[in-house]
Scaffold this active site. Sequence first.
Site, PDB file in Angstrom:
ATOM      1  N   ALA A   1       1.264 -27.596 -40.159  1.00 43.60           N
ATOM      2  CA  ALA A   1       2.297 -26.728 -39.573  1.00 43.60           C
ATOM      3  C   ALA A   1       2.911 -27.262 -38.276  1.00 43.60           C
ATOM      4  O   ALA A   1       4.137 -27.430 -38.188  1.00 43.60           O
ATOM      5  CB  ALA A   1       1.714 -25.329 -39.370  1.00 43.60           C
TER       6      ALA A   1
ATOM      7  N   GLN B   1      -6.368 -33.487 -48.717  1.00 45.75           N
ATOM      8  CA  GLN B   1      -6.228 -33.638 -47.256  1.00 45.75           C
ATOM      9  C   GLN B   1      -7.596 -33.738 -46.582  1.00 45.75           C
ATOM     10  O   GLN B   1      -7.737 -34.386 -45.552  1.00 45.75           O
ATOM     11  CB  GLN B   1      -5.463 -32.437 -46.664  1.00 45.75           C
ATOM     12  CG  GLN B   1      -3.986 -32.413 -46.994  1.00 45.75           C
ATOM     13  CD  GLN B   1      -3.704 -31.507 -48.174  1.00 45.75           C
ATOM     14  OE1 GLN B   1      -4.533 -31.377 -49.075  1.00 45.75           O
ATOM     15  NE2 GLN B   1      -2.538 -30.906 -48.213  1.00 45.75           N
TER      16      GLN B   1
ATOM     17  N   ASP C   1      -0.987 -21.903 -41.160  1.00 50.95           N
ATOM     18  CA  ASP C   1       0.454 -22.168 -41.259  1.00 50.95           C
ATOM     19  C   ASP C   1       1.295 -21.008 -40.745  1.00 50.95           C
ATOM     20  O   ASP C   1       2.435 -21.193 -40.337  1.00 50.95           O
ATOM     21  CB  ASP C   1       0.837 -22.483 -42.706  1.00 50.95           C
ATOM     22  CG  ASP C   1       0.444 -23.911 -43.022  1.00 50.95           C
ATOM     23  OD1 ASP C   1      -0.764 -24.145 -43.228  1.00 50.95           O
ATOM     24  OD2 ASP C   1       1.323 -24.786 -42.990  1.00 50.95           O
TER      25      ASP C   1
HETATM   26  O1  MRU Z   1       0.156 -28.532 -47.276  1.00 53.29           O
HETATM   27  P1  MRU Z   1      -0.242 -28.995 -45.909  1.00 53.29           P
HETATM   28  O2  MRU Z   1      -1.075 -30.222 -45.899  1.00 53.29           O
HETATM   29  O3  MRU Z   1       0.936 -29.054 -44.973  1.00 53.29           O
HETATM   30  O4  MRU Z   1      -1.171 -27.801 -45.376  1.00 53.29           O
HETATM   31  C1  MRU Z   1      -1.683 -27.884 -44.077  1.00 53.29           C
HETATM   32  C2  MRU Z   1      -2.607 -26.794 -43.755  1.00 53.29           C
HETATM   33  O5  MRU Z   1      -2.823 -25.891 -44.535  1.00 53.29           O
HETATM   34  C3  MRU Z   1      -3.211 -26.789 -42.390  1.00 53.29           C
HETATM   35  O6  MRU Z   1      -4.463 -26.182 -42.414  1.00 53.29           O
HETATM   36  C4  MRU Z   1      -2.312 -26.005 -41.438  1.00 53.29           C
HETATM   37  O7  MRU Z   1      -0.995 -26.456 -41.491  1.00 53.29           O
HETATM   38  C5  MRU Z   1      -2.779 -26.081 -40.039  1.00 53.29           C
HETATM   39  S1  MRU Z   1      -2.449 -27.664 -39.352  1.00 53.29           S
HETATM   40  C6  MRU Z   1      -2.982 -27.720 -37.769  1.00 53.29           C
END
Ligand code: MRU
Length: 346
Positions: free
Chosen positions: A52, A196, A237
Amino acid sequence: MTNDNHNLAIQWLDEHLVLLDQRILPFEIKHLHCRTAAETALAITEMVVRGAPAIGISAAYGVVMAAQQRFAESAREWKSLIQQDMQTLAGSRPTAVNLFWALERMQKCIDALQGAPVNVLLEEAKAIHEEDIAANRKMGEFGASLIDPGSAVLTHCNAGALATGGYGTALGVIRSAYAQNKLTQVYADETRPWLQGARLTAWELLQDQIPVTMVVEGAAAWLMQQGKVQWVIVGSDRIAANGDVANKIGTYSLAVLARQHGVKFMVAAPTSTIDMNVAEGNDIPIETRATAEILSCGKTPIAAPGAGAWNPVFDVTPAAMVDAIVTERGIVTLPDHNGLQQLFAE
Ligand code: MRU
């Protein structure tokens, strides 16, 4: 994460945006150079940059490049011409409110501008970037203060330096707690389908010499049943005004499991992730991505040909299942509307 520029997720270099390509980490270290808002938006949609706060920061730099182009096209009309670039950036991903928060901040700056825009907007984008790193450091300290020495933690997805301006939200807490010798073990789940956890969280922690133990998502219940973790620590997010938390799909499962097993549940997120305009989690737009992402693992098909799929990439954890939301402004324990409102009032 190391200070090696090579490993920085987001850099502004020679008047353009350079993104570390997170789709291919950790096996290849390659950078993508974005020179327009449209290229930036595509990089966000295609997960070159993700997480995010990192999405918001990248979009802010995207606005700088848009201003560069639109001002050159027309010094009189650039403020209206740039609106299509703002739309393109806003359309890149729907769930992370940091994207819209950063665009709004850039728009306010545009509204107040007189004269050439690039330097002023670049300063604002850099401020968004730097403030995020500072916020993560603070969250790290606040979050670590909640953790007893001798604890083990489980994290989900990647909420680290790669997902932010630097240092990370959930991984910022883990970094700080580890530096204080509080952690006996960090578990990371793999986080299908983009992995991830396996690719990014594990790589980031190992860069900092923090040992990490991978588990498949299906192992979380048993990990908790065996008493192997005391905290689940995740990022977010978007957090609704009542404290409901949208985060990577699978977060809600972990919260349910944590409740069942008496494991504490912490969400680390900057206040730019809190959306006081959204009353509750049900109102948060949840991105659904291509089914191909889960019918294959990378480029290798893994499902029987003809199988269908459903690929929501975020879920919502009810506030009642969260023990603490940790922000740069402080900790909200047992979050609810009042707790979050107070955070902004202070
Ligand atoms: O789909 P992504 O990899 O963008 O999802 C990211 C996440 O869900 C993270 O946990 C969230 O953005 C927090 S990042 C500090």
